[in-house]
Design a protein around this motif. Structure first.
Motif, short mmCIF file in Angstrom:
data_model
loop_
_atom_site.label_atom_id
_atom_site.label_comp_id
_atom_site.label_asym_id
_atom_site.label_seq_id
_atom_site.Cartn_x
_atom_site.Cartn_y
_atom_site.Cartn_z
N ARG A 10 8.09 10.42 10.85
CA ARG A 10 7.07 11.06 10.79
C ARG A 10 6.67 11.48 9.31
O ARG A 10 5.43 11.32 8.97
CB ARG A 10 7.12 12.48 11.92
N ASN A 11 7.62 11.91 8.48
CA ASN A 11 7.42 12.31 7.18
C ASN A 11 7.00 11.25 6.33
O ASN A 11 6.18 11.21 5.55
CB ASN A 11 8.63 12.81 6.64
N HIS A 12 7.54 9.92 6.47
CA HIS A 12 7.42 8.69 5.83
C HIS A 12 5.78 8.24 6.14
O HIS A 12 5.05 7.84 5.36
CB HIS A 12 8.40 7.48 6.01
N THR A 13 5.46 8.43 7.55
CA THR A 13 4.32 7.95 7.86
C THR A 13 3.27 8.71 7.34
O THR A 13 2.23 8.30 6.80
CB THR A 13 3.98 8.04 9.46
N ALA A 14 3.25 10.08 7.20
CA ALA A 14 2.48 11.12 6.47
C ALA A 14 2.40 11.06 4.96
O ALA A 14 1.23 10.63 4.34
CB ALA A 14 2.78 12.58 7.07
N ALA A 20 -1.93 6.56 0.43
CA ALA A 20 -3.14 5.63 0.47
C ALA A 20 -4.41 6.20 0.01
O ALA A 20 -5.23 5.87 -0.51
CB ALA A 20 -2.93 5.04 1.70
N SER A 21 -4.50 7.59 0.75
CA SER A 21 -5.56 8.12 0.25
C SER A 21 -5.96 8.77 -1.28
O SER A 21 -6.83 8.43 -1.67
CB SER A 21 -5.63 9.76 1.02
N ILE A 22 -4.46 9.02 -1.91
CA ILE A 22 -4.75 9.28 -3.13
C ILE A 22 -5.06 8.03 -3.97
O ILE A 22 -5.66 7.98 -5.02
CB ILE A 22 -3.33 9.79 -3.81
N GLY A 23 -4.51 6.95 -3.49
CA GLY A 23 -4.57 5.43 -4.12
C GLY A 23 -5.98 5.13 -4.19
O GLY A 23 -6.69 4.48 -4.98
N GLU A 24 -6.92 5.65 -3.06
CA GLU A 24 -8.07 5.16 -2.78
C GLU A 24 -8.78 6.02 -4.09
O GLU A 24 -10.10 5.29 -4.29
CB GLU A 24 -8.69 5.62 -1.41
N LEU A 25 -8.51 7.15 -4.31
CA LEU A 25 -9.43 7.82 -5.13
C LEU A 25 -9.21 7.27 -6.87
O LEU A 25 -9.99 7.29 -7.44
CB LEU A 25 -8.82 9.19 -5.38
#
Length: 144
Positions: A10-14, A20-25
Motif C-alpha cells: 500500500r505504501n509503495h502504491t501510494a 507520478a503526480s509530482i512527475g507530471e508537474l
C-alpha cells in the motif's frame, strides 16, 4: 477502522502515485534521492488518512461508511435470519435454502469480529439479543 501498520504494498502504491503526480508537474525537478522520499511522504499521508478515518469511525473513508452503520446492518441481518428461519423453516435452517446459506456465510466473514469487538460482545450474544427481540416481536404480532 482497524489499527494496523501501513502495508509495504500500500505504501509503495501510494508512493508511485505521488511520484507520478509530482512527475507530471515537473519531472526535471526530482532527483533519484528525492523520488525515494516519496515513500516517506506517502507513508505519512496514509498514516494521517488512517488516523482521520479511525477518529471518525470510518470503514471506507471515501464513501464515509462508519462502523456503527456496519454494526447496525449486522444486527438487522441477524434479526432477519432468525425471522426467516422461524417463518420459512419452523425455526431451523432450510436444507439447500439460498437465504439460509447466505446467512451462515455472513457469520464467517472477517467483518463480524471487528464489530463484536467494538461492541464488546460476541456473535453468540448478538444472536441471543436478536432472538429475544424477534420472540418479543413475534408474540406481539400474534396477539393482534
Amino acid at each position: 477502522m482497524l489499527s494496523r501498520r501501513i502495508s509495504h504494498l500500500r505504501n509503495h502504491t501510494a508512493a508511485r502515485s505521488l511520484a507520478a503526480s509530482i512527475g507530471e508537474l515537473d519531472a526535471s525537478l526530482l532527483s533519484a534521492a528525492e523520488l525515494k522520499l516519496t515513500l516517506t511522504w506517502a507513508g505519512r499521508i496514509l498514516e494521517a488518512d488512517d488516523r482521520h478515518g479511525s477518529i471518525a469511525e470510518l470503514v471506507v473513508q471515501g464513501d464515509e461508511v462508519r462502523w456503527p452503520s456496519i454494526s447496525g446492518l449486522l444486527e438487522l441481518a441477524s434479526y432477519g435470519m432468525l425471522a426467516h428461519r422461524q417463518l420459512a423453516h419452523d425455526g431451523g435452517a432450510g436444507n439447500g435454502c439460498p437465504l439460509c446459506e447466505q446467512s451462515i456465510a455472513m457469520w464467517h466473514t472477517a467483518l463480524v469480529d471487528p464489530i463484536t469487538r467494538a461492541q464488546q460482545t460476541t456473535a453468540v450474544e448478538m444472536h441471543d439479543r436478536q432472538r429475544r427481540h424477534f420472540r418479543r416481536d413475534l408474540s406481539s404480532y400474534r396477539k393482534r
